[in-house]
Design a protein around this motif. Structure first.
Motif, PDB file in Angstrom:
ATOM      1  N   LYS A 157     -11.910  -2.358   7.016  1.00 58.64           N
ATOM      2  CA  LYS A 157     -10.495  -2.681   7.200  1.00 58.64           C
ATOM      3  C   LYS A 157     -10.357  -3.655   8.362  1.00 58.64           C
ATOM      4  O   LYS A 157     -10.731  -3.348   9.495  1.00 58.64           O
ATOM      5  CB  LYS A 157      -9.682  -1.416   7.476  1.00 58.64           C
ATOM      6  CG  LYS A 157      -8.174  -1.673   7.527  1.00 58.64           C
ATOM      7  CD  LYS A 157      -7.396  -0.383   7.715  1.00 58.64           C
ATOM      8  CE  LYS A 157      -5.888  -0.661   7.696  1.00 58.64           C
ATOM      9  NZ  LYS A 157      -5.109   0.571   7.948  1.00 58.64           N
ATOM     10  N   VAL A 158      -9.841  -4.828   8.071  1.00 58.22           N
ATOM     11  CA  VAL A 158      -9.623  -5.867   9.076  1.00 58.22           C
ATOM     12  C   VAL A 158      -8.125  -5.992   9.286  1.00 58.22           C
ATOM     13  O   VAL A 158      -7.413  -6.454   8.385  1.00 58.22           O
ATOM     14  CB  VAL A 158     -10.211  -7.213   8.632  1.00 58.22           C
ATOM     15  CG1 VAL A 158      -9.981  -8.267   9.711  1.00 58.22           C
ATOM     16  CG2 VAL A 158     -11.689  -7.081   8.315  1.00 58.22           C
ATOM     17  N   GLY A 159      -7.635  -5.564  10.444  1.00 55.85           N
ATOM     18  CA  GLY A 159      -6.189  -5.515  10.628  1.00 55.85           C
ATOM     19  C   GLY A 159      -5.585  -4.571   9.609  1.00 55.85           C
ATOM     20  O   GLY A 159      -5.936  -3.394   9.560  1.00 55.85           O
ATOM     21  N   ASP A 160      -4.718  -5.100   8.757  1.00 57.49           N
ATOM     22  CA  ASP A 160      -4.107  -4.283   7.710  1.00 57.49           C
ATOM     23  C   ASP A 160      -4.748  -4.499   6.339  1.00 57.49           C
ATOM     24  O   ASP A 160      -4.286  -3.941   5.343  1.00 57.49           O
ATOM     25  CB  ASP A 160      -2.604  -4.596   7.612  1.00 57.49           C
ATOM     26  CG  ASP A 160      -1.845  -4.173   8.851  1.00 57.49           C
ATOM     27  OD1 ASP A 160      -2.229  -3.154   9.448  1.00 57.49           O
ATOM     28  OD2 ASP A 160      -0.887  -4.871   9.230  1.00 57.49           O
ATOM     29  N   THR A 161      -5.793  -5.313   6.288  1.00 55.80           N
ATOM     30  CA  THR A 161      -6.415  -5.681   5.017  1.00 55.80           C
ATOM     31  C   THR A 161      -7.732  -4.943   4.822  1.00 55.80           C
ATOM     32  O   THR A 161      -8.584  -4.943   5.704  1.00 55.80           O
ATOM     33  CB  THR A 161      -6.689  -7.201   4.971  1.00 55.80           C
ATOM     34  OG1 THR A 161      -5.462  -7.906   5.125  1.00 55.80           O
ATOM     35  CG2 THR A 161      -7.335  -7.598   3.651  1.00 55.80           C
ATOM     36  N   VAL A 162      -7.896  -4.310   3.672  1.00 55.06           N
ATOM     37  CA  VAL A 162      -9.171  -3.680   3.334  1.00 55.06           C
ATOM     38  C   VAL A 162      -9.961  -4.642   2.458  1.00 55.06           C
ATOM     39  O   VAL A 162      -9.505  -5.041   1.389  1.00 55.06           O
ATOM     40  CB  VAL A 162      -8.975  -2.337   2.613  1.00 55.06           C
ATOM     41  CG1 VAL A 162     -10.330  -1.768   2.189  1.00 55.06           C
ATOM     42  CG2 VAL A 162      -8.254  -1.345   3.518  1.00 55.06           C
ATOM     43  N   GLY A 163     -11.114  -5.042   2.957  1.00 53.67           N
ATOM     44  CA  GLY A 163     -12.016  -5.899   2.195  1.00 53.67           C
ATOM     45  C   GLY A 163     -13.374  -5.241   2.105  1.00 53.67           C
ATOM     46  O   GLY A 163     -13.500  -4.024   2.145  1.00 53.67           O
ATOM     47  N   ASP A 194     -10.419   7.245   9.309  1.00 59.69           N
ATOM     48  CA  ASP A 194      -9.484   8.250   8.812  1.00 59.69           C
ATOM     49  C   ASP A 194      -8.789   7.747   7.553  1.00 59.69           C
ATOM     50  O   ASP A 194      -8.027   6.778   7.606  1.00 59.69           O
ATOM     51  CB  ASP A 194      -8.456   8.553   9.904  1.00 59.69           C
ATOM     52  CG  ASP A 194      -7.515   9.688   9.536  1.00 59.69           C
ATOM     53  OD1 ASP A 194      -7.528  10.135   8.380  1.00 59.69           O
ATOM     54  OD2 ASP A 194      -6.751  10.125  10.424  1.00 59.69           O
ATOM     55  N   PRO A 195      -8.976   8.410   6.412  1.00 59.41           N
ATOM     56  CA  PRO A 195      -8.303   7.948   5.188  1.00 59.41           C
ATOM     57  C   PRO A 195      -6.793   8.050   5.282  1.00 59.41           C
ATOM     58  O   PRO A 195      -6.072   7.312   4.591  1.00 59.41           O
ATOM     59  CB  PRO A 195      -8.864   8.866   4.107  1.00 59.41           C
ATOM     60  CG  PRO A 195      -9.312  10.098   4.828  1.00 59.41           C
ATOM     61  CD  PRO A 195      -9.789   9.619   6.173  1.00 59.41           C
ATOM     62  N   ALA A 196      -6.277   8.940   6.130  1.00 56.10           N
ATOM     63  CA  ALA A 196      -4.828   9.056   6.291  1.00 56.10           C
ATOM     64  C   ALA A 196      -4.221   7.801   6.903  1.00 56.10           C
ATOM     65  O   ALA A 196      -3.014   7.555   6.765  1.00 56.10           O
ATOM     66  CB  ALA A 196      -4.488  10.276   7.164  1.00 56.10           C
ATOM     67  N   LEU A 197      -5.051   6.983   7.556  1.00 63.26           N
ATOM     68  CA  LEU A 197      -4.600   5.716   8.144  1.00 63.26           C
ATOM     69  C   LEU A 197      -4.939   4.531   7.254  1.00 63.26           C
ATOM     70  O   LEU A 197      -4.816   3.382   7.671  1.00 63.26           O
ATOM     71  CB  LEU A 197      -5.241   5.530   9.527  1.00 63.26           C
ATOM     72  CG  LEU A 197      -4.928   6.608  10.565  1.00 63.26           C
ATOM     73  CD1 LEU A 197      -5.692   6.341  11.853  1.00 63.26           C
ATOM     74  CD2 LEU A 197      -3.425   6.679  10.834  1.00 63.26           C
ATOM     75  N   GLY A 198      -5.350   4.814   6.028  1.00 65.17           N
ATOM     76  CA  GLY A 198      -5.718   3.745   5.111  1.00 65.17           C
ATOM     77  C   GLY A 198      -7.073   3.137   5.400  1.00 65.17           C
ATOM     78  O   GLY A 198      -7.371   2.027   4.928  1.00 65.17           O
ATOM     79  N   GLU A 199      -7.906   3.839   6.163  1.00 59.52           N
ATOM     80  CA  GLU A 199      -9.226   3.333   6.521  1.00 59.52           C
ATOM     81  C   GLU A 199     -10.276   3.845   5.539  1.00 59.52           C
ATOM     82  O   GLU A 199     -10.158   4.959   5.019  1.00 59.52           O
ATOM     83  CB  GLU A 199      -9.577   3.782   7.943  1.00 59.52           C
ATOM     84  CG  GLU A 199      -8.624   3.235   8.991  1.00 59.52           C
ATOM     85  CD  GLU A 199      -8.740   3.931  10.331  1.00 59.52           C
ATOM     86  OE1 GLU A 199      -8.104   3.456  11.298  1.00 59.52           O
ATOM     87  OE2 GLU A 199      -9.458   4.941  10.423  1.00 59.52           O
ATOM     88  N   PRO A 200     -11.311   3.044   5.271  1.00 51.81           N
ATOM     89  CA  PRO A 200     -12.434   3.584   4.492  1.00 51.81           C
ATOM     90  C   PRO A 200     -13.046   4.771   5.230  1.00 51.81           C
ATOM     91  O   PRO A 200     -12.907   4.890   6.451  1.00 51.81           O
ATOM     92  CB  PRO A 200     -13.420   2.406   4.429  1.00 51.81           C
ATOM     93  CG  PRO A 200     -12.630   1.197   4.805  1.00 51.81           C
ATOM     94  CD  PRO A 200     -11.536   1.662   5.717  1.00 51.81           C
TER      95      PRO A 200
END
Length: 229
Positions: A157-163, A194-200
Motif C-alpha cells: 500500500k503506497v499512500g492510499d493506493t494498493v499495488g 492491519d486489514p481493517a486499515l485497508g493494508e495487505p
C-alpha cells in the motif's frame, strides 16, 4: 529513511489470553527472534500475560531470557507433555488459526517517476508498463530480508493506493507501479499490516508468495527498526 516494523505487544498479549488457558501451563515458541518480532520485548509481554515458559533454539537466546529470570526450554520441538505450545498464531501468522496480525512493516517512497507505456522495470525487465504510469521507488530490499520471490507478486500500500511489487527486488529497494501520479517522496509504504486499515496482511503475502507466513517475518533483517508503540 523509514524502515520500520511496528510490533503491537498488546495484540500478542490478548491473542495469548484468548487462544490458550491456563497461561501458566503454556510454552510460547520464540524461536527466530520471536519470528522476527523481537525476543526480549515479546518475552516480557508474554510474561506479563502469564505465559509460563518459552521455547528457543539458540544458546544465546536462552541466556538472554535467563538474564531476565524467566523460565526457558532450549530445544527444538513440541512442548513438553501437559503443556500447550503457542506458536505462529501468537503473531497472526497461522492461516489455520486466524488471529490479529502483530506486525506492521513500513517503508517510504524515496523517488517518483512518470514513465511511458512499454517501459522495462528493474533488473532483467521482468515487468513492462502496459500504459503511461507512475513508478515509485521504495527503500526496502533483499538486504533487509524482503524475499526476492515477492518480485512481481506481493501487494503493498503506497499512500492510499494498493499495488504490488513491480519488477525484481534489488538489494536496497523495490519499485511499485501505482498508476496515480499523486505519489510523493516521503509517502509511507505498508508492505503488510492491519486489514481493517485497508493494508495487505502477512497472510496475503504468504498466499501471493506461496511460502509460510513465519518465513516472511523471520527473515526481516536488523536494518529494519523494531518499534513497540
Amino acid at each position: 529513511m523509514r524502515r520500520r516494523a511496528h510490533i503491537d505487544l498488546d495484540t500478542i498479549r490478548l491473542t495469548a489470553a484468548s487462544t490458550a488457558s491456563p497461561l501458566p501451563d503454556c510454552t510460547a515458541d520464540l524461536r527466530a527472534d520471536a519470528y522476527g518480532h523481537g525476543l526480549i520485548p515479546v518475552a516480557r509481554a508474554l510474561t506479563d500475560a502469564g505465559v509460563g515458559g518459552f521455547l528457543v533454539s539458540r544458546v544465546e537466546d536462552a541466556a538472554a531470557i535467563a538474564d531476565e529470570a524467566w523460565p526457558v526450554r532450549l530445544e527444538v520441538g513440541a512442548a513438553e507433555p501437559g503443556r500447550t505450545l503457542l506458536g505462529p498464531e501468537l503473531f497472526g501468522l497461522d492461516p489455520a488459526r486466524p488471529t490479529p496480525p502483530a506486525m506492521r512493516l513500513e517503508g517510504e517512497v524515496i523517488a517518483v517517476k512518470q514513465v511511458p507505456a512499454d517501459r522495462g522495470v528493474s533488473y532483467g525487465y521482468t515487468y513492462r508498463t502496459s500504459r503511461p504510469t507512475t513508478l515509485v521507488l521504495v527503500a526496502l530490499g533483499y538486504a533487509d530480508g524482503i524475499l526476492r520471490v515477492a518480485s512481481n507478486k506481493a501487494p503493498v500500500k503506497v499512500g492510499d493506493t494498493v499495488g504490488r511489487i513491480t519488477g525484481r527486488i534489488a538489494m536496497d529497494q523495490f519499485v511499485v507501479d501505482v498508476g496515480d501520479p499523486g505519489a510523493q517522496p516521503g509517502d509511507p509504504v505498508v508492505l503488510f499490516g492491519d486489514p481493517a486499515l485497508g493494508e495487505p496482511t502477512v497472510l496475503d503475502w504468504a498466499d501471493a508468495l506461496r511460502v509460510a507466513a513465519p518465513v516472511i517475518t523471520s527473515r526481516l533483517g536488523r536494518r529494519i527498526e523494531r518499534t513497540y508503540p
